[in-house]
Design a protein around this motif. Structure first.
Motif, PDB file in Angstrom:
ATOM      1  N   GLY A   1       0.623  -1.112   0.060  1.00 56.94           N
ATOM      2  CA  GLY A   1      -0.033  -0.006   0.164  1.00 56.94           C
ATOM      3  C   GLY A   1       0.816   1.179   0.068  1.00 56.94           C
ATOM      4  N   TRP A   2       2.342   1.059  -0.014  1.00 56.00           N
ATOM      5  CA  TRP A   2       3.103   2.526   0.271  1.00 56.00           C
ATOM      6  C   TRP A   2       3.359   2.562  -1.396  1.00 56.00           C
ATOM      7  N   GLU A   3       3.432   3.724  -1.574  1.00 57.35           N
ATOM      8  CA  GLU A   3       4.087   4.321  -2.995  1.00 57.35           C
ATOM      9  C   GLU A   3       5.483   3.852  -3.253  1.00 57.35           C
ATOM     10  N   SER A   4       6.530   3.765  -2.140  1.00 58.05           N
ATOM     11  CA  SER A   4       7.722   3.548  -2.112  1.00 58.05           C
ATOM     12  C   SER A   4       8.136   3.161  -0.657  1.00 58.05           C
ATOM     13  N   VAL A   5       8.998   1.965  -0.744  1.00 62.13           N
ATOM     14  CA  VAL A   5       9.584   1.585   0.678  1.00 62.13           C
ATOM     15  C   VAL A   5      10.961   1.379   0.438  1.00 62.13           C
ATOM     16  N   VAL A   6      11.838   1.939   1.197  1.00 65.08           N
ATOM     17  CA  VAL A   6      13.170   1.837   1.181  1.00 65.08           C
ATOM     18  C   VAL A   6      13.649   1.228   2.508  1.00 65.08           C
ATOM     19  N   ASP A   7      14.235  -0.190   2.661  1.00 69.59           N
ATOM     20  CA  ASP A   7      14.435  -0.515   3.899  1.00 69.59           C
ATOM     21  C   ASP A   7      15.730  -1.544   3.602  1.00 69.59           C
ATOM     22  N   ALA A   8      16.087  -2.385   4.787  1.00 67.30           N
ATOM     23  CA  ALA A   8      17.220  -3.124   4.667  1.00 67.30           C
ATOM     24  C   ALA A   8      17.021  -4.543   3.597  1.00 67.30           C
ATOM     25  N   SER A   9      15.880  -4.499   3.173  1.00 69.12           N
ATOM     26  CA  SER A   9      15.488  -5.844   2.297  1.00 69.12           C
ATOM     27  C   SER A   9      16.007  -5.332   0.752  1.00 69.12           C
ATOM     28  N   LEU A  10      16.189  -4.189   0.839  1.00 69.85           N
ATOM     29  CA  LEU A  10      17.104  -3.971  -0.545  1.00 69.85           C
ATOM     30  C   LEU A  10      18.609  -4.208  -0.610  1.00 69.85           C
ATOM     31  N   PRO A  11      19.186  -5.160  -1.502  1.00 76.18           N
ATOM     32  CA  PRO A  11      20.513  -5.449  -1.464  1.00 76.18           C
ATOM     33  C   PRO A  11      21.510  -4.227  -1.299  1.00 76.18           C
TER      34      PRO A  11
END
Length: 308
Positions: free
Chosen positions: A19-29
């Motif tokens: 539901g978020w337009e963008s999510v940046v967190d530690a799941s990104l390599p």
């Protein structure tokens, strides 16, 4: 686009999740310390913040929001009055320490800046009049900085957050600089997120041109790692800077540029310490004696109902 640009630069909506337009967190390599969430809410929407292992700052980009936050010893309700747009001066924000869960309701566009930590700090509501407003640079390098989440303004564990308004034709994040080495007193290691918005210039822009508003952003390699971003940026785009020199961010003629910076890193001291690219550091000296851009600061005049 180059391979590194694909990895570290993302267009609006490319990081959509839950539901978020963008999510940046530690799941990104390759990403570890910082995060951001962007959402557009209409009346009746609720966005939950369930992770207790982060500290956060909730930032209204446009609109008004209600935050229900849960932490020892109970539940609190905080109203964020917000603003009409990111170009209308500082907004009120809400800092929530680690161990907190929350739910956001309201109408408008909201950002949530995050940094991973288990160490707790008390929550804090920051009204717009308590946000330090810095006018930085000179001439065509003039910009306006809202320092509500910097070490001088907020007692947080890791999180460093500010927002920058660059009027049409001006340059910011310049000279290019880096913060990817631990040099006590001189430079700190900080991941950095740039979240962008752009709009027709405040004083002379054409509102009908909003869909085409843009700026430019650049990042390039340092000894700490390889990165190559040379991108046209607009509302909703996100650049990730894990290392390397970054800047400039340039507002195109006719269009103002905004970015929200989210920083955190592994160093024991929470500090924003940078090193300019030696090839361009001399540019700072040219600001001496130049007048500051008279278009700034951008504020909201509630009595007259006008923005300037």
């Amino acid at each position: 686009m180059s391979t590194t640009e694909d990895r570290w630069f993302h267009r609006q909506g490319e990081l959509a999740r839950d539901g978020w337009e963008s999510v940046v967190d530690a799941s990104l390599p390759g990403w570890e310390h910082t995060g951001i969430r962007i959402a557009d809410l209409t009346d009746g929407d609720t966005m939950d913040l369930a992770d207790r292992g982060v500290e956060r700052i909730i930032v209204p980009l446009a609109g008004t929001f209600r935050i229900v936050h849960h932490h020892h010893p109970g539940e609190w309700h905080t109203r964020l009055h917000g603003r009409s747009s990111v170009f209308d001066g500082p907004t009120d924000v809400l800092y929530l320490g680690a161990g907190t869960t929350a739910a956001i309701t309201g109408e408008g566009r909201v950002a949530v800046a995050e940094a991973r930590t288990t160490e707790h700090r008390p929550w804090k509501y920051i009204p717009p009049q308590e946000t330090p407003v810095e006018l930085r640079g000179a001439g065509r390098s003039s910009r306006q900085v809202h320092n509500f989440g910097t070490p001088q303004a907020l007692d947080a564990v890791r999180l460093i957050v500010c927002e920058v308004i660059t009027p049409a034709e001006n340059w910011s994040s310049y000279p290019p600089h880096k913060h990817d080495e631990n040099k006590p007193g001189d430079e700190s290691r900080l991941e950095e997120i740039y979240y962008f918005e752009s709009a027709p210039a405040r004083l002379e822009g054409n509102p009908d041109a909003a869909d085409g508003a843009f700026g430019m952003f650049s990042a390039y390699s340092s000894p700490a790692g390889n990165i190559d971003i040379n991108a046209r940026v607009g509302t909703g785009d996100i650049a990730l800077v894990p290392f390397g020199y970054h800047g400039p961010a340039v507002a195109a003629p006719g269009y103002d540029l905004y970015y929200l910076n989210v920083m955190a890193g592994p160093d024991p001291e929470r500090a924003w310490l940078i090193s300019d690219d030696p090839a361009h550091a001399w540019v700072r000296q040219t600001w001496d004696g130049q007048e500051f851009d008279s278009r700034l600061p951008y504020t909201h005049d509630d009595k007259k109902g006008i923005r300037r």
